[in-house]
Enzyme design. Structure first.
Site, PDB file in Angstrom:
ATOM      1  N   ARG A 191     122.918 -22.917  38.887  1.00  0.00           N
ATOM      2  CA  ARG A 191     122.462 -24.150  38.253  1.00  0.00           C
ATOM      3  C   ARG A 191     121.290 -24.733  39.034  1.00  0.00           C
ATOM      4  O   ARG A 191     121.279 -24.689  40.256  1.00  0.00           O
ATOM      5  CB  ARG A 191     123.607 -25.188  38.243  1.00  0.00           C
ATOM      6  CG  ARG A 191     124.569 -24.996  37.103  1.00  0.00           C
ATOM      7  CD  ARG A 191     125.797 -25.858  37.245  1.00  0.00           C
ATOM      8  NE  ARG A 191     125.553 -27.257  37.608  1.00  0.00           N
ATOM      9  CZ  ARG A 191     126.500 -28.192  37.623  1.00  0.00           C
ATOM     10  NH1 ARG A 191     127.749 -27.875  37.274  1.00  0.00           N
ATOM     11  NH2 ARG A 191     126.234 -29.425  37.966  1.00  0.00           N
ATOM     12  N   LYS A 238     136.901 -29.193  40.076  1.00  0.00           N
ATOM     13  CA  LYS A 238     137.439 -29.927  38.917  1.00  0.00           C
ATOM     14  C   LYS A 238     137.391 -29.075  37.646  1.00  0.00           C
ATOM     15  O   LYS A 238     138.353 -29.027  36.896  1.00  0.00           O
ATOM     16  CB  LYS A 238     136.646 -31.230  38.675  1.00  0.00           C
ATOM     17  CG  LYS A 238     136.662 -32.197  39.847  1.00  0.00           C
ATOM     18  CD  LYS A 238     136.018 -33.528  39.474  1.00  0.00           C
ATOM     19  CE  LYS A 238     134.548 -33.478  39.118  1.00  0.00           C
ATOM     20  NZ  LYS A 238     133.653 -33.065  40.216  1.00  0.00           N
ATOM     21  N   ARG A 256     131.736 -41.918  36.383  1.00  0.00           N
ATOM     22  CA  ARG A 256     131.118 -41.691  37.688  1.00  0.00           C
ATOM     23  C   ARG A 256     130.622 -42.995  38.307  1.00  0.00           C
ATOM     24  O   ARG A 256     130.098 -42.976  39.422  1.00  0.00           O
ATOM     25  CB  ARG A 256     129.926 -40.747  37.534  1.00  0.00           C
ATOM     26  CG  ARG A 256     130.232 -39.280  37.865  1.00  0.00           C
ATOM     27  CD  ARG A 256     128.967 -38.511  37.604  1.00  0.00           C
ATOM     28  NE  ARG A 256     128.831 -37.293  38.340  1.00  0.00           N
ATOM     29  CZ  ARG A 256     129.085 -36.088  37.837  1.00  0.00           C
ATOM     30  NH1 ARG A 256     129.589 -35.954  36.650  1.00  0.00           N
ATOM     31  NH2 ARG A 256     128.832 -35.015  38.560  1.00  0.00           N
ATOM     32  N   ARG A 280     123.166 -35.139  45.446  1.00  0.00           N
ATOM     33  CA  ARG A 280     124.344 -35.340  44.579  1.00  0.00           C
ATOM     34  C   ARG A 280     125.545 -35.835  45.397  1.00  0.00           C
ATOM     35  O   ARG A 280     126.325 -36.656  44.924  1.00  0.00           O
ATOM     36  CB  ARG A 280     124.689 -34.030  43.860  1.00  0.00           C
ATOM     37  CG  ARG A 280     123.703 -33.712  42.753  1.00  0.00           C
ATOM     38  CD  ARG A 280     123.818 -32.279  42.287  1.00  0.00           C
ATOM     39  NE  ARG A 280     125.075 -31.982  41.653  1.00  0.00           N
ATOM     40  CZ  ARG A 280     125.643 -30.776  41.646  1.00  0.00           C
ATOM     41  NH1 ARG A 280     125.047 -29.757  42.260  1.00  0.00           N
ATOM     42  NH2 ARG A 280     126.771 -30.581  41.026  1.00  0.00           N
ATOM     43  N   ARG A 322     127.618 -21.141  44.509  1.00  0.00           N
ATOM     44  CA  ARG A 322     128.227 -21.156  43.168  1.00  0.00           C
ATOM     45  C   ARG A 322     127.324 -20.478  42.132  1.00  0.00           C
ATOM     46  O   ARG A 322     126.126 -20.698  42.120  1.00  0.00           O
ATOM     47  CB  ARG A 322     128.486 -22.610  42.753  1.00  0.00           C
ATOM     48  CG  ARG A 322     129.095 -22.736  41.374  1.00  0.00           C
ATOM     49  CD  ARG A 322     129.760 -24.064  41.173  1.00  0.00           C
ATOM     50  NE  ARG A 322     128.818 -25.152  40.953  1.00  0.00           N
ATOM     51  CZ  ARG A 322     129.196 -26.387  40.621  1.00  0.00           C
ATOM     52  NH1 ARG A 322     130.476 -26.693  40.540  1.00  0.00           N
ATOM     53  NH2 ARG A 322     128.299 -27.318  40.423  1.00  0.00           N
TER      54      ARG A 322
HETATM   55  P1  AMP Z   1     128.427 -32.055  36.750  1.00  0.00           P
HETATM   56  O1  AMP Z   1     128.339 -30.784  35.976  1.00  0.00           O
HETATM   57  O2  AMP Z   1     129.637 -32.889  36.405  1.00  0.00           O
HETATM   58  O3  AMP Z   1     128.257 -31.849  38.249  1.00  0.00           O
HETATM   59  O4  AMP Z   1     127.180 -32.955  36.282  1.00  0.00           O
HETATM   60  C1  AMP Z   1     125.845 -32.511  36.476  1.00  0.00           C
HETATM   61  C2  AMP Z   1     124.888 -33.690  36.392  1.00  0.00           C
HETATM   62  O5  AMP Z   1     124.991 -34.306  35.094  1.00  0.00           O
HETATM   63  C3  AMP Z   1     125.155 -34.829  37.366  1.00  0.00           C
HETATM   64  O6  AMP Z   1     124.593 -34.582  38.651  1.00  0.00           O
HETATM   65  C4  AMP Z   1     124.492 -36.005  36.647  1.00  0.00           C
HETATM   66  O7  AMP Z   1     123.085 -35.933  36.761  1.00  0.00           O
HETATM   67  C5  AMP Z   1     124.826 -35.720  35.187  1.00  0.00           C
HETATM   68  N1  AMP Z   1     126.100 -36.353  34.803  1.00  0.00           N
HETATM   69  C6  AMP Z   1     127.263 -35.733  34.418  1.00  0.00           C
HETATM   70  N2  AMP Z   1     128.226 -36.638  34.154  1.00  0.00           N
HETATM   71  C7  AMP Z   1     127.666 -37.861  34.367  1.00  0.00           C
HETATM   72  C8  AMP Z   1     128.160 -39.197  34.305  1.00  0.00           C
HETATM   73  N3  AMP Z   1     129.419 -39.477  33.970  1.00  0.00           N
HETATM   74  N4  AMP Z   1     127.292 -40.205  34.612  1.00  0.00           N
HETATM   75  C9  AMP Z   1     126.018 -39.961  34.938  1.00  0.00           C
HETATM   76  N5  AMP Z   1     125.497 -38.732  35.054  1.00  0.00           N
HETATM   77  C10 AMP Z   1     126.319 -37.683  34.776  1.00  0.00           C
END
Ligand code: AMP
Length: 207
Positions: free
Chosen positions: A153, A13, A88, A164, A122
């Protein structure tokens, strides 16, 4: 254009969002990036979020909804936005409909077994936020685009990745139904070369 990118972690994404935002001149709003920036700054939101993120859990809805509401009120969002990683949960989607209803939702689909390999390999550039896979990096120890430091990360470690993916299937995948019912869902096959995924997204967006 008001756009939402749905799809599991590792679906590409973020990579695709960069190109799409350039094409449509809209800001790329990644809630994961915003939370990581808050952690790096040591803000109250960052400290609260880190506990959930390190466990592969979602940060509470009210934190995210407030953060996105504030961000969407900024002047660069007048012509729309691309939300990457938000909503989400169904609660977040309902809140977004009240704040600024999306025109199109793109679901980037990739099977779980591919996601595991993508996420464990990654690496992310600390400077430009570009993402790379170890199989493509060869001997490179710094970002091939800008020379910045490459890191893995914390939540891309194997134990957290499975969590996740489980969270995605139980809490985020129901949004596919939600947006299908709204009539705004476009499905794109994310299990192909990045430039092909980009073409498919442009087709889904009507050019
Ligand atoms: P991402 O970089 O989008 O994979 O997000 C990394 C982490 O941030 C996720 O695993 C969640 O812990 C938190 N996070 C990001 N966006 C959201 C969201 N919309 N709702 C809840 N947690 C989020």
């Amino acid at each position: 254009m008001k756009l939402v990118f749905l799809g599991p972690p590792g679906a590409g994404k973020g990579t695709q969002a960069a190109g799409v935002c350039q094409r449509f001149a809209i800001p790329h709003i990644s809630t994961g990036d915003m939370l990581r920036a808050a952690i790096a700054k040591g803000t109250e939101t960052g400290l609260k979020a880190k506990v959930f993120m390190d466990q592969g859990q979602l940060v509470p809805d009210e934190v995210l909804v407030q953060m996105v509401k504030e961000r969407l009120s900024e002047s660069d969002c007048v012509n729309g936005y691309l939300l990457d990683g938000f909503p989400r949960t169904v609660k977040q989607a309902e809140a977004l409909d009240m704040i600024s209803k999306p025109d199109v939702t793109v679901d980037v689909e990739v099977p779980d077994e591919k996601l595991l390999a993508r996420l464990t390999g990654r690496r992310v550039c600390m400077a430009c936020k570009g993402t790379f896979h170890v199989t493509k990096l060869g001997d490179a120890t710094v970002c091939p685009d800008c020379g910045g430091e490459l890191i893995q990360r914390d939540d891309d470690k194997p134990a957290t990745i499975q969590k996740r993916l489980d969270v995605y299937h139980s809490q985020t995948a129901p949004l596919i139904d939600y947006y299908e019912k709204c009539g705004s869902l476009k499905k794109v096959d994310g299990d192909q070369a990045p430039d092909k995924v980009f073409e498919a997204i442009l087709v889904a967006l009507g050019g």
